[in-house]
Design a protein around this motif. Structure first.
Motif, PDB file in Angstrom:
ATOM      1  N   TYR A   1      -1.796  -5.996  12.725  1.00 54.50           N
ATOM      2  CA  TYR A   1      -0.349  -6.034  12.815  1.00 54.50           C
ATOM      3  C   TYR A   1       0.159  -4.707  12.266  1.00 54.50           C
ATOM      4  O   TYR A   1      -0.174  -4.328  11.137  1.00 54.50           O
ATOM      5  N   PHE A   2       0.937  -4.035  13.118  1.00 53.82           N
ATOM      6  CA  PHE A   2       1.429  -2.714  12.761  1.00 53.82           C
ATOM      7  C   PHE A   2       2.856  -2.780  12.236  1.00 53.82           C
ATOM      8  O   PHE A   2       3.665  -3.570  12.718  1.00 53.82           O
ATOM      9  N   GLY A   3       3.154  -1.906  11.287  1.00 50.92           N
ATOM     10  CA  GLY A   3       4.537  -1.670  10.937  1.00 50.92           C
ATOM     11  C   GLY A   3       5.192  -0.792  11.996  1.00 50.92           C
ATOM     12  O   GLY A   3       4.537  -0.350  12.945  1.00 50.92           O
ATOM     13  N   THR A   4       6.488  -0.536  11.831  1.00 48.14           N
ATOM     14  CA  THR A   4       7.200   0.304  12.800  1.00 48.14           C
ATOM     15  C   THR A   4       7.117   1.781  12.448  1.00 48.14           C
ATOM     16  O   THR A   4       7.652   2.617  13.154  1.00 48.14           O
ATOM     17  N   GLY A   5       6.435   2.086  11.352  1.00 46.56           N
ATOM     18  CA  GLY A   5       6.114   3.474  11.081  1.00 46.56           C
ATOM     19  C   GLY A   5       7.143   4.223  10.247  1.00 46.56           C
ATOM     20  O   GLY A   5       8.295   3.817  10.116  1.00 46.56           O
ATOM     21  N   THR A   6       6.693   5.317   9.658  1.00 41.85           N
ATOM     22  CA  THR A   6       7.559   6.294   8.987  1.00 41.85           C
ATOM     23  C   THR A   6       7.452   7.596   9.761  1.00 41.85           C
ATOM     24  O   THR A   6       6.350   8.127   9.911  1.00 41.85           O
ATOM     25  N   SER A   7       8.580   8.061  10.261  1.00 40.14           N
ATOM     26  CA  SER A   7       8.598   9.320  11.013  1.00 40.14           C
ATOM     27  C   SER A   7       8.828  10.469  10.047  1.00 40.14           C
ATOM     28  O   SER A   7       9.876  10.557   9.411  1.00 40.14           O
ATOM     29  N   LEU A   8       7.845  11.344   9.938  1.00 42.47           N
ATOM     30  CA  LEU A   8       7.887  12.467   8.995  1.00 42.47           C
ATOM     31  C   LEU A   8       8.072  13.771   9.754  1.00 42.47           C
ATOM     32  O   LEU A   8       7.345  14.054  10.709  1.00 42.47           O
ATOM     33  N   THR A   9       9.038  14.543   9.310  1.00 39.29           N
ATOM     34  CA  THR A   9       9.246  15.889   9.838  1.00 39.29           C
ATOM     35  C   THR A   9       9.150  16.863   8.682  1.00 39.29           C
ATOM     36  O   THR A   9       9.885  16.735   7.697  1.00 39.29           O
ATOM     37  N   VAL A  10       8.235  17.815   8.781  1.00 38.98           N
ATOM     38  CA  VAL A  10       8.083  18.840   7.752  1.00 38.98           C
ATOM     39  C   VAL A  10       8.607  20.145   8.323  1.00 38.98           C
ATOM     40  O   VAL A  10       8.125  20.624   9.353  1.00 38.98           O
TER      41      VAL A  10
ATOM     42  N   SER B   1       0.851  -1.176   0.000  1.00 42.84           N
ATOM     43  CA  SER B   1       0.000   0.000   0.000  1.00 42.84           C
ATOM     44  C   SER B   1       0.894   1.234   0.000  1.00 42.84           C
ATOM     45  O   SER B   1       2.012   1.203   0.544  1.00 42.84           O
ATOM     46  N   LEU B   2       0.405   2.301  -0.606  1.00 49.00           N
ATOM     47  CA  LEU B   2       1.133   3.555  -0.688  1.00 49.00           C
ATOM     48  C   LEU B   2       0.288   4.686  -0.121  1.00 49.00           C
ATOM     49  O   LEU B   2      -0.930   4.738  -0.370  1.00 49.00           O
ATOM     50  N   LEU B   3       0.929   5.560   0.610  1.00 44.51           N
ATOM     51  CA  LEU B   3       0.276   6.773   1.114  1.00 44.51           C
ATOM     52  C   LEU B   3       0.985   7.960   0.490  1.00 44.51           C
ATOM     53  O   LEU B   3       2.206   8.100   0.618  1.00 44.51           O
ATOM     54  N   TYR B   4       0.218   8.815  -0.186  1.00 46.08           N
ATOM     55  CA  TYR B   4       0.765  10.002  -0.834  1.00 46.08           C
ATOM     56  C   TYR B   4       0.379  11.236  -0.031  1.00 46.08           C
ATOM     57  O   TYR B   4      -0.790  11.409   0.317  1.00 46.08           O
ATOM     58  N   ILE B   5       1.365  12.065   0.227  1.00 40.46           N
ATOM     59  CA  ILE B   5       1.111  13.342   0.877  1.00 40.46           C
ATOM     60  C   ILE B   5       1.573  14.429  -0.080  1.00 40.46           C
ATOM     61  O   ILE B   5       2.754  14.468  -0.463  1.00 40.46           O
ATOM     62  N   SER B   6       0.664  15.294  -0.474  1.00 48.07           N
ATOM     63  CA  SER B   6       1.041  16.373  -1.391  1.00 48.07           C
ATOM     64  C   SER B   6       1.033  17.704  -0.646  1.00 48.07           C
ATOM     65  O   SER B   6       0.330  17.874   0.356  1.00 48.07           O
ATOM     66  N   SER B   7       1.849  18.622  -1.138  1.00 50.60           N
ATOM     67  CA  SER B   7       1.935  19.975  -0.559  1.00 50.60           C
ATOM     68  C   SER B   7       2.018  19.901   0.965  1.00 50.60           C
ATOM     69  O   SER B   7       1.184  20.478   1.678  1.00 50.60           O
ATOM     70  N   SER B   8       3.022  19.213   1.463  1.00 54.43           N
ATOM     71  CA  SER B   8       3.102  18.935   2.897  1.00 54.43           C
ATOM     72  C   SER B   8       3.121  20.217   3.738  1.00 54.43           C
ATOM     73  O   SER B   8       3.605  21.272   3.303  1.00 54.43           O
ATOM     74  N   GLN B   9       2.570  20.092   4.925  1.00 54.61           N
ATOM     75  CA  GLN B   9       2.504  21.189   5.888  1.00 54.61           C
ATOM     76  C   GLN B   9       3.150  20.731   7.193  1.00 54.61           C
ATOM     77  O   GLN B   9       3.262  19.531   7.456  1.00 54.61           O
ATOM     78  N   THR B  10       3.540  21.685   8.015  1.00 55.42           N
ATOM     79  CA  THR B  10       4.210  21.338   9.278  1.00 55.42           C
ATOM     80  C   THR B  10       3.308  20.476  10.158  1.00 55.42           C
ATOM     81  O   THR B  10       3.791  19.647  10.923  1.00 55.42           O
ATOM     82  N   THR B  11       2.004  20.655  10.019  1.00 54.98           N
ATOM     83  CA  THR B  11       1.060  19.858  10.817  1.00 54.98           C
ATOM     84  C   THR B  11       1.001  18.401  10.367  1.00 54.98           C
ATOM     85  O   THR B  11       0.395  17.571  11.049  1.00 54.98           O
ATOM     86  N   ASP B  12       1.627  18.076   9.235  1.00 58.25           N
ATOM     87  CA  ASP B  12       1.704  16.684   8.788  1.00 58.25           C
ATOM     88  C   ASP B  12       2.782  15.916   9.551  1.00 58.25           C
ATOM     89  O   ASP B  12       2.853  14.683   9.438  1.00 58.25           O
ATOM     90  N   SER B  13       3.612  16.587  10.291  1.00 55.47           N
ATOM     91  CA  SER B  13       4.679  15.922  11.037  1.00 55.47           C
ATOM     92  C   SER B  13       4.107  14.893  12.011  1.00 55.47           C
ATOM     93  O   SER B  13       2.999  15.059  12.533  1.00 55.47           O
ATOM     94  N   GLY B  14       4.886  13.860  12.244  1.00 52.11           N
ATOM     95  CA  GLY B  14       4.452  12.779  13.127  1.00 52.11           C
ATOM     96  C   GLY B  14       4.876  11.451  12.543  1.00 52.11           C
ATOM     97  O   GLY B  14       5.711  11.388  11.639  1.00 52.11           O
ATOM     98  N   VAL B  15       4.297  10.381  13.073  1.00 50.11           N
ATOM     99  CA  VAL B  15       4.625   9.034  12.588  1.00 50.11           C
ATOM    100  C   VAL B  15       3.406   8.460  11.879  1.00 50.11           C
ATOM    101  O   VAL B  15       2.286   8.533  12.397  1.00 50.11           O
ATOM    102  N   TYR B  16       3.641   7.893  10.708  1.00 53.33           N
ATOM    103  CA  TYR B  16       2.575   7.290   9.921  1.00 53.33           C
ATOM    104  C   TYR B  16       2.691   5.772  10.018  1.00 53.33           C
ATOM    105  O   TYR B  16       3.741   5.201   9.726  1.00 53.33           O
ATOM    106  N   PHE B  17       1.606   5.146  10.451  1.00 56.03           N
ATOM    107  CA  PHE B  17       1.582   3.700  10.611  1.00 56.03           C
ATOM    108  C   PHE B  17       0.620   3.069   9.607  1.00 56.03           C
ATOM    109  O   PHE B  17      -0.477   3.594   9.340  1.00 56.03           O
ATOM    110  N   CYS B  18       1.058   1.932   9.112  1.00 51.75           N
ATOM    111  CA  CYS B  18       0.214   1.050   8.336  1.00 51.75           C
ATOM    112  C   CYS B  18      -0.127  -0.138   9.239  1.00 51.75           C
ATOM    113  O   CYS B  18       0.759  -0.631   9.959  1.00 51.75           O
ATOM    114  N   ALA B  19      -1.368  -0.591   9.218  1.00 52.09           N
ATOM    115  CA  ALA B  19      -1.768  -1.736  10.029  1.00 52.09           C
ATOM    116  C   ALA B  19      -2.660  -2.643   9.188  1.00 52.09           C
ATOM    117  O   ALA B  19      -3.531  -2.162   8.464  1.00 52.09           O
TER     118      ALA B  19
END
Lengths: 109, 114
Positions: free
Chosen positions: A98-107, A70-88
């Motif tokens: 079952y969770f993945g270990t996440g992608t930590s995003l910093t904008v 699965s793919l998650l697309y984030i366009s025109s990122s904003q600072t409020t998008d910061s955080g960890v994104y989990f797929c389950a």
């Protein structure tokens, strides 16, 4: 249980940039959700997407169940998008996520 | 529109103490779950319930107990707290089983055992 791998593990973006987060899983699934864990620790539902494509504002997601990703697309990122994104994911015979270990995003501004 | 509500938000326990983490949902969901999240990791299932009076173990149940006397409430009991139980605990609910429907999570309880 199902193995869930997310990539990249960490991502730093300039505000306004686009990004793609990936989730690979090791077995057939009947349920897949994307979550955003904000800096306060809250888990926010982004998409319930066992298959197909969905869009919600600047975010969209695609799940190709037959190819187990699965793919998650984030366009025109904003600072409020910061955080960890989990797929389950949940298997066809399973009763838990079952969770993945996440992608930590910093904008950065 | 409260959704899933957990209390307390934060708690510090001493080794050997006991406590109950509260979880309530107002969506009339049948299924409820308790997960824990260790630092830098995804969530792991502790216990789940398919309805009032019915509970079952998840992936990491040792050191915990649950009960489900009503549809709305699903408390998690820690007996004899240990440092290994330092974690963030999330309660979740879904209308049907995890396979079929979207799950919603509470805001989490951050527990530290010292």
């Amino acid at each position: 249980g199902i193995q869930v791998e997310q990539s990249p593990p960490d991502l730093i973006l300039q505000e306004g940039a686009n990004s793609t987060l990936r989730c690979n899983f090791s077995d057939s699934v009947n349920n897949l959700q994307w979550f955003h864990q904000n800096p306060w620790g809250q888990l926010i539902n982004l998409f319930y997407i066992p298959s197909g494509t969905k869009q919600n504002g600047r975010l969209s997601a695609t799940t190709v169940a037959t190819e187990r990703y699965s793919l998650l697309y984030i366009s025109s990122s904003q600072t409020t998008d910061s955080g960890v994104y989990f797929c389950a994911v949940v298997s066809y015979t399973g009763n838990q996520f079952y969770f993945g270990t996440g992608t930590s995003l910093t904008v950065i501004p | 529109n409260a959704g899933v509500t957990q209390t307390p938000k934060f708690r510090i326990l001493k080794i050997g103490q006991s406590m109950t983490l509260q979880c309530t949902q107002d969506m009339n969901h049948n299924y409820m779950y308790w997960y824990r999240q260790d630092p830098g990791m995804g969530l792991k299932l502790i216990y789940y319930s398919v309805g009032a009076g019915i509970t079952d173990k998840g992936e990491v149940p040792n050191g915990y107990n649950v009960s489900r006397s009503t549809t709305e409430d699903f408390p998690l009991r820690l007996e004899l707290a240990a440092p290994s139980q330092t974690s963030v605990y999330f309660c979740a609910s879904s209308l049907q089983g995890a396979q079929n429907t979207e799950a919603f999570f509470g805001q989490g309880t951050r527990l530290t055992v010292v």
